[in-house]
Design a protein around this motif. Structure first.
Motif, PDB file in Angstrom:
ATOM      1  N   THR A  75       0.850  -1.189   0.000  1.00 32.46           N
ATOM      2  CA  THR A  75       0.000   0.000   0.000  1.00 32.46           C
ATOM      3  C   THR A  75       0.886   1.240   0.000  1.00 32.46           C
ATOM      4  OG1 THR A  75      -1.757  -1.141   1.215  1.00 32.46           O
ATOM      5  CG2 THR A  75      -1.801   1.263   1.231  1.00 32.46           C
ATOM      6  N   ILE A  76       0.607   2.153  -0.909  1.00 35.02           N
ATOM      7  CA  ILE A  76       1.375   3.395  -1.033  1.00 35.02           C
ATOM      8  C   ILE A  76       0.417   4.553  -0.809  1.00 35.02           C
ATOM      9  CG2 ILE A  76       2.850   4.783  -2.544  1.00 35.02           C
ATOM     10  CD1 ILE A  76       3.375   2.172  -4.130  1.00 35.02           C
ATOM     11  N   HIS A  77       0.583   5.261   0.288  1.00 31.46           N
ATOM     12  CA  HIS A  77      -0.327   6.343   0.650  1.00 31.46           C
ATOM     13  C   HIS A  77       0.508   7.548   1.063  1.00 31.46           C
ATOM     14  CE1 HIS A  77      -3.937   7.801   3.298  1.00 31.46           C
ATOM     15  NE2 HIS A  77      -3.704   8.584   2.270  1.00 31.46           N
ATOM     16  N   PHE A  78       0.403   8.625   0.307  1.00 28.28           N
ATOM     17  CA  PHE A  78       1.172   9.817   0.653  1.00 28.28           C
ATOM     18  C   PHE A  78       0.496  11.057   0.085  1.00 28.28           C
ATOM     19  CE2 PHE A  78       2.738   8.737  -3.534  1.00 28.28           C
ATOM     20  CZ  PHE A  78       3.015   9.952  -4.144  1.00 28.28           C
ATOM     21  N   ARG A  79       0.914  12.189   0.603  1.00 28.89           N
ATOM     22  CA  ARG A  79       0.445  13.483   0.103  1.00 28.89           C
ATOM     23  C   ARG A  79       1.655  14.303  -0.322  1.00 28.89           C
ATOM     24  NH1 ARG A  79      -3.716  16.893  -0.216  1.00 28.89           N
ATOM     25  NH2 ARG A  79      -3.334  19.133  -0.017  1.00 28.89           N
ATOM     26  N   ALA A  80       1.625  14.771  -1.544  1.00 26.51           N
ATOM     27  CA  ALA A  80       2.706  15.610  -2.060  1.00 26.51           C
ATOM     28  C   ALA A  80       2.342  17.074  -1.841  1.00 26.51           C
ATOM     29  CB  ALA A  80       2.922  15.343  -3.544  1.00 26.51           C
ATOM     30  N   GLU A  81       3.290  17.841  -1.361  1.00 24.72           N
ATOM     31  CA  GLU A  81       3.079  19.260  -1.122  1.00 24.72           C
ATOM     32  C   GLU A  81       4.214  20.046  -1.748  1.00 24.72           C
ATOM     33  OE1 GLU A  81       2.767  19.623   3.084  1.00 24.72           O
ATOM     34  OE2 GLU A  81       0.688  18.916   3.146  1.00 24.72           O
ATOM     35  N   GLY A  82       3.917  21.266  -2.114  1.00 25.41           N
ATOM     36  CA  GLY A  82       4.910  22.102  -2.766  1.00 25.41           C
ATOM     37  C   GLY A  82       4.285  22.792  -3.952  1.00 25.41           C
ATOM     38  N   ARG A  83       4.955  22.751  -5.081  1.00 21.58           N
ATOM     39  CA  ARG A  83       4.423  23.400  -6.282  1.00 21.58           C
ATOM     40  C   ARG A  83       3.140  22.734  -6.743  1.00 21.58           C
ATOM     41  NH1 ARG A  83       8.972  24.290 -10.717  1.00 21.58           N
ATOM     42  NH2 ARG A  83       7.205  25.439 -11.624  1.00 21.58           N
ATOM     43  N   GLN A  84       3.064  21.419  -6.575  1.00 24.74           N
ATOM     44  CA  GLN A  84       1.824  20.684  -6.855  1.00 24.74           C
ATOM     45  C   GLN A  84       1.408  19.957  -5.588  1.00 24.74           C
ATOM     46  OE1 GLN A  84       4.587  19.732  -9.107  1.00 24.74           O
ATOM     47  NE2 GLN A  84       4.091  21.559 -10.292  1.00 24.74           N
TER      48      GLN A  84
END
Length: 646
Positions: free
Chosen positions: A263-272
């Motif tokens: 399971t791959i669960h993450f939130r990307a933050e920054g420019r996108q």
């Protein structure tokens, strides 16, 4: 045309709506099911707008603070309604929002659609306008009853979408206490949209994770039931989510009943900014080898389903199941066909790198779990070695292989390089269809005698990627069925029989004779240092495709002319030595033997004899020769006596 400004108005649309709706149905949308997604999206937006307004005007919420969306079916009347308790609309807002298709101007909008460039950088999901008009794909009349938050008036908008619409006051008791109700009078061929199973399935799959709870009423008078709670699993903290919740979500989104391998669960933050919830299946999906090789990642924007055809991962990761939810991805006007924008490319790159990084961590920390993943999906991952130059080195580190020394285990290229013999300069491999046949190939004999590991590549894609991946850790890939074996610098074990340093004159003459006899059938005949037990084998020339790659190209009709193979002959083989000693009086027999040696090499290589009829005739002459010699040995001493019983 106005009949009574205060009571009812009949207005003409601001554009040729019949023509525009035809384009909507046939040019912009490809699936009628999207109408429900659009209406729920509009309803969710209305609730979000009210929430924003209520920050400064809390009285707008009254005693009904919790947002909700209600889907209600009336099968007897073939009606379907979608209702919200959001911000609602006034008479003027109805005329502006529902009488004008696309806020940027109808004519400009139609021009973009007709030009195939109907792109709008819409930042508000579900904005009334084009999306609302998807309702006319399933309804021959649409009524909209709305009461603006804080107002004591309600209005009804009605149209058949053929040129005009009506706006009239609505009885306050027939309108929502606040918000909007969209009533669809369904076409005959759309009556199935009142069936509970279909409606509930569409709402859950397309809009089950909008930030507003959704309830469903199967028929008038029925008890409402919740079908979505307004909470998206992927926006919750990982620490708050139980493993069984992940598993249930995986099964619902992947349509499988196994346990996810990862399971791959993450939130990307920054420019996108975007959230990702992805799963590696525990078993091969049934469509893994679909010819279209489409991915199965879903795209959401602000928790509203957009499409599952956005190419969020490269095709060699098509086994990954899950979703990406972005709040700032620019979409086109239908929210169905996604623009190839820099934002989408950045998301694709980020998600791909994260999936490959997760695979690398699994390979490093849990070899057994990774072995299962590779057994299921390695053949697909290896497509990336051929297609993805940017990540080829990363993928080579992830790759696992069976080899002549691995048994039933898997070997990484790092393992292989670490075990290379002194003097070995290349990573040796052999490609073919079947591992057992490869292991029995005569081309491996010299490598096996020296304890050199050879990778056994049995997937069709293997023959392609090795041509595109020139090396790993500074070591080039080298086929054992192509060119020189390069074994001279690698010592044999002390107890192994050492080959003669030089080829005898008889053997040299015999090799020249075979080459002359075979003529154009081979490019050369050579003494072999890769054979220790077999008499002959075929290898490909140094340049060009190896033997297996040539077969694949030929089968696909991509080979104009096959390269002539090289016949290698083992000068230490007893049969070859005996043939080399025959004199010129046995020329005819030696010619037959030369052709039979070539056909033997073809059979050992998985091919048929070059000429079946000629092969049969030569074999018959060889048998006759053996029988005649046997008869001569028996007849002088035994006369007419019967032969002894063996």
């Amino acid at each position: 045309m106005t009949t009574d400004t205060k009571a009812k108005e009949t207005r003409t649309f601001e554009a040729d709506v019949s023509r525009l709706l035809h384009m909507m149905v046939h040019s912009v949308y490809s699936d009628r099911d999207v109408f429900l997604r659009e209406l729920i999206s509009n309803a969710a937006d209305a609730c979000e707008r009210l929430r924003f307004e209520a920050v400064s005007r809390p009285e707008l919420l009254g005693d009904d603070a919790k947002p909700r969306i209600t889907i209600a079916a009336n099968p007897d009347n073939k009606e379907l309604s979608v209702e919200d308790n959001g911000i609602g609309m006034s008479r003027d807002e109805m005329a502006e929002a529902l009488g004008t298709i696309a806020r940027s101007g109808t004519r400009a909008f139609m021009e973009r659609v007709e030009a195939g460039n109907a792109a709008e950088d819409t930042q508000l999901i579900g904005q009334f306008g084009v999306g609302f008009y998807s309702a006319f794909m399933v309804a021959d009349r649409v009524d909209v009853i709305s009461r603006q938050a804080g107002s004591n008036e309600a209005f009804r908008w009605s149209s058949d979408g053929k040129g005009t619409y009506e706006i009239a006051p609505a009885p306050i008791e027939a309108a929502p206490k606040r918000g909007t109700r969209v009533v669809l009078h369904l076409m005959e061929d759309a009556s199935s949209y009142t069936t509970p199973y279909r409606l509930e399935g569409l709402a859950k799959s397309q809009s089950g994770h909008v930030p507003v709870p959704i309830t469903f009423v199967e028929k008038p008078g029925a008890e409402p039931r919740d079908i979505a709670d307004g909470t998206a699993l992927w926006v919750r903290q990982k620490s708050e989510i139980k493993p069984e919740e992940y598993t249930d979500f995986y099964r619902s989104i992947a349509g499988q009943y196994d346990e996810p391998a990862s399971t791959i669960h993450f939130r990307a933050e920054g420019r996108q900014e975007y959230s990702v919830l992805a799963f590696l299946p525990g078993s091969r999906p049934f469509d893994l080898f679909d010819q279209d090789r489409k991915g199965r990642m879903k795209l959401y924007v602000r928790r509203v389903f957009i499409t599952d055809e956005a190419d969020l991962l490269p095709r060699y990761l098509r086994f990954v199941r899950g979703l990406v939810d972005s709040a700032d991805l620019p979409l086109n006007v239908s929210r169905e066909m996604i623009q190839e924008s820099p934002l989408l490319a950045a998301i694709r790159k980020g998600v791909t790198n994260r999936v490959l990084g997760d695979l690398a961590k699994t390979a490093e920390n849990d070899a057994e779990a990774y072995a299962k993943i590779w057994e299921n999906f390695g053949v697909v991952l290896k497509e990336g070695l051929y297609e993805d130059y940017e990540r080829r080195e990363q993928l080579l580190k992830l790759a696992r292989f069976r080899s002549t020394t691995s048994g039933e285990g898997w070997r990484s290229l790092a393992n292989y390089v670490a075990a290379m013999k002194e003097g070995q300069k290349a990573i040796f491999f052999m490609a073919g269809d079947d591992r057992a046949r490869l292991e029995a190939s005569p081309q491996l004999e010299g490598f096996r005698a020296r304890g050199i590991e050879v990778l056994l590549l049995t997937d069709p894609v293997d023959s392609f990627w090795v041509t595109m991946a020139p090396e790993f850790d500074g070591k080039p890939f080298k086929s054992v069925t192509q060119g020189a074996a390069e074994l001279a610098d690698i010592a044999l074990p002390e107890d192994a029989a050492k080959p003669d340093a030089e080829t005898s004159s008889d053997i040299a003459a015999f090799l020249a004779f075979v080459k002359t006899t075979l003529g154009e059938e081979v490019s050369d005949v050579k003494s072999s240092d890769r054979l220790t037990e077999s008499a002959v084998c075929l290898v490909a020339p140094e340049h060009g495709p190896d033997r297996q790659f040539e077969r694949l190209l030929n089968a696909a009709g991509r080979l104009d002319k096959a390269a002539k193979p090289i016949l290698e002959i083992n000068p230490r083989h007893e049969r070859v030595a005996a043939l080399a000693k025959l004199g010129d009086d046995e020329k005819a027999f030696k010619e037959d033997a030369a052709h039979l040696l070539y056909d033997e090499a073809r059979v050992l290589d998985g091919d048929k004899p070059a000429d079946a009829k000629a092969f049969s005739a030569r074999l018959a002459r060889l048998i006759d020769r053996g029988l005649a010699r046997g008869k001569r040995r028996r007849s002088p001493d035994r006369g007419n006596a019967p032969p002894p019983i063996a």
